[in-house]
Design a protein around this motif. Structure first.
Motif, PDB file in Angstrom:
ATOM      1  N   LYS A   1      -8.327   6.526   1.577  1.00 45.17           N
ATOM      2  CA  LYS A   1      -8.164   6.951   2.968  1.00 45.17           C
ATOM      3  C   LYS A   1      -9.110   8.123   3.273  1.00 45.17           C
ATOM      4  CE  LYS A   1      -4.771   8.302   6.432  1.00 45.17           C
ATOM      5  NZ  LYS A   1      -5.379   9.576   6.825  1.00 45.17           N
TER       6      LYS A   1
ATOM      7  N   LEU B   1     -15.709   7.443   8.928  1.00 49.53           N
ATOM      8  CA  LEU B   1     -15.495   7.401  10.381  1.00 49.53           C
ATOM      9  C   LEU B   1     -16.096   8.660  11.019  1.00 49.53           C
ATOM     10  CD1 LEU B   1     -11.754   6.311  10.930  1.00 49.53           C
ATOM     11  CD2 LEU B   1     -13.774   5.068  11.638  1.00 49.53           C
ATOM     12  N   TYR B   2     -15.810   9.780  10.385  1.00 46.99           N
ATOM     13  CA  TYR B   2     -16.240  11.060  10.945  1.00 46.99           C
ATOM     14  C   TYR B   2     -17.763  11.199  10.910  1.00 46.99           C
ATOM     15  CZ  TYR B   2     -16.466  16.058  11.825  1.00 46.99           C
ATOM     16  OH  TYR B   2     -16.759  17.281  12.377  1.00 46.99           O
TER      17      TYR B   2
ATOM     18  N   ASN C   1      -2.959   9.648  -5.041  1.00 44.36           N
ATOM     19  CA  ASN C   1      -3.201   8.337  -5.654  1.00 44.36           C
ATOM     20  C   ASN C   1      -4.460   7.662  -5.088  1.00 44.36           C
ATOM     21  OD1 ASN C   1      -2.395   7.322  -3.196  1.00 44.36           O
ATOM     22  ND2 ASN C   1      -0.808   5.980  -4.002  1.00 44.36           N
TER      23      ASN C   1
ATOM     24  N   GLU D   1      -4.966   5.123  -3.215  1.00 42.29           N
ATOM     25  CA  GLU D   1      -4.945   4.778  -1.777  1.00 42.29           C
ATOM     26  C   GLU D   1      -5.237   6.025  -0.933  1.00 42.29           C
ATOM     27  OE1 GLU D   1      -4.828   1.956  -0.224  1.00 42.29           O
ATOM     28  OE2 GLU D   1      -4.494   0.710  -1.987  1.00 42.29           O
ATOM     29  N   ALA D   2      -4.706   7.159  -1.362  1.00 44.52           N
ATOM     30  CA  ALA D   2      -4.961   8.400  -0.615  1.00 44.52           C
ATOM     31  C   ALA D   2      -6.446   8.760  -0.693  1.00 44.52           C
ATOM     32  CB  ALA D   2      -4.097   9.531  -1.167  1.00 44.52           C
TER      33      ALA D   2
ATOM     34  N   PRO E   1     -11.064   4.827  16.975  1.00 45.09           N
ATOM     35  CA  PRO E   1      -9.938   5.514  16.312  1.00 45.09           C
ATOM     36  C   PRO E   1     -10.209   6.991  16.060  1.00 45.09           C
ATOM     37  CG  PRO E   1     -10.930   3.830  14.880  1.00 45.09           C
ATOM     38  CD  PRO E   1     -11.511   3.638  16.229  1.00 45.09           C
ATOM     39  N   ILE E   2     -11.441   7.321  15.736  1.00 46.38           N
ATOM     40  CA  ILE E   2     -11.697   8.738  15.414  1.00 46.38           C
ATOM     41  C   ILE E   2     -11.517   9.617  16.650  1.00 46.38           C
ATOM     42  CG2 ILE E   2     -14.211   8.449  15.626  1.00 46.38           C
ATOM     43  CD1 ILE E   2     -14.413  10.829  13.686  1.00 46.38           C
TER      44      ILE E   2
ATOM     45  N   GLN F   1     -12.449   6.646   3.834  1.00 43.19           N
ATOM     46  CA  GLN F   1     -12.480   5.950   5.132  1.00 43.19           C
ATOM     47  C   GLN F   1     -12.593   6.970   6.275  1.00 43.19           C
ATOM     48  OE1 GLN F   1      -9.421   2.828   5.972  1.00 43.19           O
ATOM     49  NE2 GLN F   1      -8.936   3.987   7.814  1.00 43.19           N
ATOM     50  N   ASP F   2     -11.774   8.025   6.211  1.00 41.35           N
ATOM     51  CA  ASP F   2     -11.802   9.050   7.255  1.00 41.35           C
ATOM     52  C   ASP F   2     -13.171   9.733   7.303  1.00 41.35           C
ATOM     53  OD1 ASP F   2      -9.157   8.515   7.864  1.00 41.35           O
ATOM     54  OD2 ASP F   2      -8.362  10.126   6.608  1.00 41.35           O
TER      55      ASP F   2
ATOM     56  N   TRP G   1      -8.032  10.791  17.134  1.00 41.18           N
ATOM     57  CA  TRP G   1      -7.426  11.784  16.235  1.00 41.18           C
ATOM     58  C   TRP G   1      -6.926  12.972  17.061  1.00 41.18           C
ATOM     59  CZ3 TRP G   1     -11.329  12.350  11.542  1.00 41.18           C
ATOM     60  CH2 TRP G   1     -11.318  11.160  10.795  1.00 41.18           C
TER      61      TRP G   1
ATOM     62  N   ASN H   1      -2.519   5.678  12.951  1.00 43.03           N
ATOM     63  CA  ASN H   1      -3.953   5.945  12.846  1.00 43.03           C
ATOM     64  C   ASN H   1      -4.256   7.118  11.917  1.00 43.03           C
ATOM     65  OD1 ASN H   1      -6.730   6.075  13.416  1.00 43.03           O
ATOM     66  ND2 ASN H   1      -6.444   7.181  15.330  1.00 43.03           N
ATOM     67  N   LYS H   2      -3.601   8.239  12.173  1.00 43.91           N
ATOM     68  CA  LYS H   2      -3.959   9.442  11.417  1.00 43.91           C
ATOM     69  C   LYS H   2      -3.230   9.530  10.079  1.00 43.91           C
ATOM     70  CE  LYS H   2      -3.539  11.762  15.494  1.00 43.91           C
ATOM     71  NZ  LYS H   2      -3.345  12.948  16.357  1.00 43.91           N
ATOM     72  N   LEU H   3      -1.939   9.246  10.088  1.00 45.56           N
ATOM     73  CA  LEU H   3      -1.194   9.399   8.828  1.00 45.56           C
ATOM     74  C   LEU H   3      -1.468   8.246   7.864  1.00 45.56           C
ATOM     75  CD1 LEU H   3       2.326  10.757   9.932  1.00 45.56           C
ATOM     76  CD2 LEU H   3       0.363  12.035   9.110  1.00 45.56           C
ATOM     77  N   CYS H   4      -1.707   7.039   8.397  1.00 38.42           N
ATOM     78  CA  CYS H   4      -1.846   5.884   7.494  1.00 38.42           C
ATOM     79  C   CYS H   4      -3.231   5.226   7.537  1.00 38.42           C
ATOM     80  CB  CYS H   4      -0.780   4.838   7.822  1.00 38.42           C
ATOM     81  SG  CYS H   4       0.886   5.481   7.678  1.00 38.42           S
ATOM     82  N   GLY H   5      -4.112   5.679   8.423  1.00 37.79           N
ATOM     83  CA  GLY H   5      -5.462   5.092   8.492  1.00 37.79           C
ATOM     84  C   GLY H   5      -5.446   3.636   8.929  1.00 37.79           C
ATOM     85  N   ASN H   6      -4.462   3.266   9.734  1.00 37.99           N
ATOM     86  CA  ASN H   6      -4.286   1.869  10.153  1.00 37.99           C
ATOM     87  C   ASN H   6      -4.586   1.767  11.656  1.00 37.99           C
ATOM     88  OD1 ASN H   6      -3.066  -0.525  11.156  1.00 37.99           O
ATOM     89  ND2 ASN H   6      -1.647  -0.600   9.450  1.00 37.99           N
ATOM     90  N   TYR H   7      -5.709   1.158  11.994  1.00 41.29           N
ATOM     91  CA  TYR H   7      -6.094   1.098  13.410  1.00 41.29           C
ATOM     92  C   TYR H   7      -6.738  -0.230  13.822  1.00 41.29           C
ATOM     93  CZ  TYR H   7     -10.420   2.363  11.045  1.00 41.29           C
ATOM     94  OH  TYR H   7     -11.485   2.378  10.178  1.00 41.29           O
TER      95      TYR H   7
ATOM     96  N   ILE I   1       0.435   5.438   0.031  1.00 40.76           N
ATOM     97  CA  ILE I   1      -0.502   6.564   0.123  1.00 40.76           C
ATOM     98  C   ILE I   1       0.225   7.822  -0.320  1.00 40.76           C
ATOM     99  CG2 ILE I   1      -1.978   7.903   1.664  1.00 40.76           C
ATOM    100  CD1 ILE I   1      -2.105   5.495   3.523  1.00 40.76           C
TER     101      ILE I   1
ATOM    102  N   TRP J   1     -19.457   8.862  13.359  1.00 42.23           N
ATOM    103  CA  TRP J   1     -19.305   9.367  14.731  1.00 42.23           C
ATOM    104  C   TRP J   1     -20.222  10.568  14.973  1.00 42.23           C
ATOM    105  CZ3 TRP J   1     -17.042  14.149  16.261  1.00 42.23           C
ATOM    106  CH2 TRP J   1     -16.928  14.295  17.656  1.00 42.23           C
TER     107      TRP J   1
ATOM    108  N   MET K   1       0.838  -1.206   0.000  1.00 40.92           N
ATOM    109  CA  MET K   1       0.000   0.000   0.000  1.00 40.92           C
ATOM    110  C   MET K   1       0.874   1.257   0.000  1.00 40.92           C
ATOM    111  SD  MET K   1      -2.952   1.191   2.673  1.00 40.92           S
ATOM    112  CE  MET K   1      -1.868   1.533   4.016  1.00 40.92           C
TER     113      MET K   1
END
Ligand code: SF4
Ligand code: SF4
Lengths: 405, 66
Positions: free
Chosen positions: B35, B42-43, B29, B31-32, A323-324, B38-39, A327, A297-303, A3, B46, A1
């Protein structure tokens, strides 16, 4: 992966006697024009310092002030050091979260902060406390120039080969300061029957160097990639989430698509648990909670993996925040350790706030997946007297497997 | 707002030519982008759990008509 989200025009340095580029000026306006302040409220530094200049909004505005001639570079000396590079602001910024995918244009605060620190340094303007950061850089460069045996001395007695399809990359911080972490990782993998090797001479990766002398850092990055490839790596396991973020977010930028897959140790161990390759023989009867490292968690979204590992630990009672909600946390170290070195009091307050939250959920143990968090929280615990033990998740996995670290 | 958009993986994206005058698209890209999705989820989830689910429901049609 991999990013990738970066702007080529950040490469043009901001200089004392030259105008700020038009692209960078517009980029900063893009953030300046927003008054949502989503970035501000969860910025771990803002929560302690209450100074808007140090938020994402602030650093973009400061750069804009330079562009508009409202400030000079020397006046900006200490403006860019108050950032932990945690990434909260850039992912929560509406420019990223609600528009980044649509426009292919996102807020990239961490990159901007690194760039401005670098550009200021190149002009001979360094923030207060830089000397200590320079010391860290010099130490790491000395390791790089030093003998191979020192770099792999943490692995003494483990009998690890120096090549293989699966390679574990161990950075200098882990190799010298928190060697119990790579030792635990190596012993877990060995017990699970994984054949893997380590590099004979890993090169420097520290973030302090990256934001000071990019060329040197990139040169080392290229050597790391070439050496891993030459060692036959198809999978590279990282044991430090800072380096993990560099490998998946920065290395491909400078080295092209990497010739191997990059995996974080918690993902790797979690897969081994799921495949029944790891047998737990002892319970860990503790009330625990978990701190998501910013870099993971924040930079790579891996949690996910650390949560699944914790759920699989026998006898453990866990209360882990979403995870949120994490942040807004940082241990206080920052992804580049420059923050902690230059602003130790603020770093301490950020750490205390996080430990108190862990205490509030009734935990005796704060589980971690990052060696820097472990070091920072250990110091914060000692200074503050907050009665909660920071423990690396790998140490607990090893414990439950009956492995001595 | 762009009247014409591109649809990719179930999400809308601006037609790239629209980003050639003022701001230019930078390297982002897949993947970004994933992400970001995904973020965002999540937000929003929540936010929903925190706020929206506690909002009073509106009147039903029957209540309005009674
Ligand atoms: S990266 Fe983290 S510390 Fe830096 S400005 Fe953003 S939220 Fe604050
Ligand atoms: S960084 Fe993002 S959320 Fe914060 S003020 Fe700027 S545009 Fe708004």
């Amino acid at each position: 992966m991999e990013i990738l989200s970066y702007k080529d025009f950040y490469e043009e340095p901001v200089k004392k006697d030259a105008p700020v580029s038009e692209e960078l000026t517009k980029d900063c306006y893009n953030v300046f024009a927003c008054r949502h302040k989503f970035c501000r409220e969860w910025c771990p530094d803002y929560v302690e310092e209450r100074n808007e200049s140090y938020t994402s909004y602030g650093v973009h505005t400061s750069t804009l002030a330079l562009a508009c001639g409202n400030a000079s570079l020397p006046e900006m000396k200490n403006e860019f050091i108050h950032c932990l590079e945690c990434g909260q602001c850039e992912l929560k910024c509406p420019n990223t979260m609600f528009g980044g995918d649509f426009y292919h244009y996102a807020t990239t605060t961490v990159d901007l902060v690194r760039k401005m620190r670098r550009d200021l340094h190149a002009q001979g303007i360094d923030y207060d406390g830089f000397d200590e950061v320079q010391q860290v850089i010099d130490e790491h460069l000395a390791h790089d120039a030093g003998p191979d045996e020192e770099l792999t001395s943490w692995a003494a007695g483990l009998d690890l080969p120096l090549a293989g399809e699966t390679m574990m990359f161990v950075d200098y911080y882990n190799a010298f300061q928190t060697r119990e972490v790579p030792i635990a990782a190596a012993k877990i993998l060995k017990a699970a029957g994984v054949e893997f090797g380590i590099l004979k001479h890993p090169h420097v990766t520290t973030g302090e160097l990256y934001e000071t002398d990019e060329d040197k850092w990139v040169e080392a990055a290229k050597k790391n990639v070439a050496d891993l490839k030459a060692a036959g790596a198809k999978t590279v396991i990282l044991v430090n989430p800072h380096e993990y973020s560099y490998f998946i977010k920065e290395y491909p930028r400078y080295c092209g698509t990497l010739p191997f897959e990059v995996v974080y140790i918690t993902d790797y161990v979690n897969d081994l648990i799921k495949a029944d390759k790891i047998a737990f023989v002892k319970p860990y009867n503790k009330n625990v909670t978990y701190h998501d490292p910013c870099s993971l968690n924040k930079l790579c979204g891996n949690y996910q993996a650390p949560r699944e590992i914790i759920a699989a630990l026998p006898g453990t009672h866990a209360d882990v925040e979403k995870p949120i909600l994490q942040w807004k946390y940082c241990c206080g170290n920052g992804v580049s350790g420059a923050f902690r070195k230059a602003l130790p009091d603020v770093a301490y307050k950020i750490g205390v706030r996080r430990l108190r939250h862990a205490n509030d959920v009734g935990a005796e143990v704060l589980l971690l997946a990052c060696p820097h968090c472990k070091d920072m929280f250990a110091e914060t615990k000692t200074k503050s007297g907050i009665n909660i033990e920071p423990v690396h998740i790998l140490e607990v996995v090893a414990y439950c497997m009956g492995i001595e670290v | 707002m762009a009247e014409k958009v591109v649809k990719k993986d179930g999400y809308y994206e601006v037609e790239p030519w629209r980003m050639t005058e003022y701001l230019h698209q930078h390297t982002v890209n897949d993947e970004a982008i994933k992400k970001m999705h995904q973020d965002r989820m999540l937000y929003l989830t929540w936010m929903h759990e925190q706020e929206a689910c506690r909002c009073l429901p509106g009147y039903t049609k029957d209540e309005l008509e009674s």
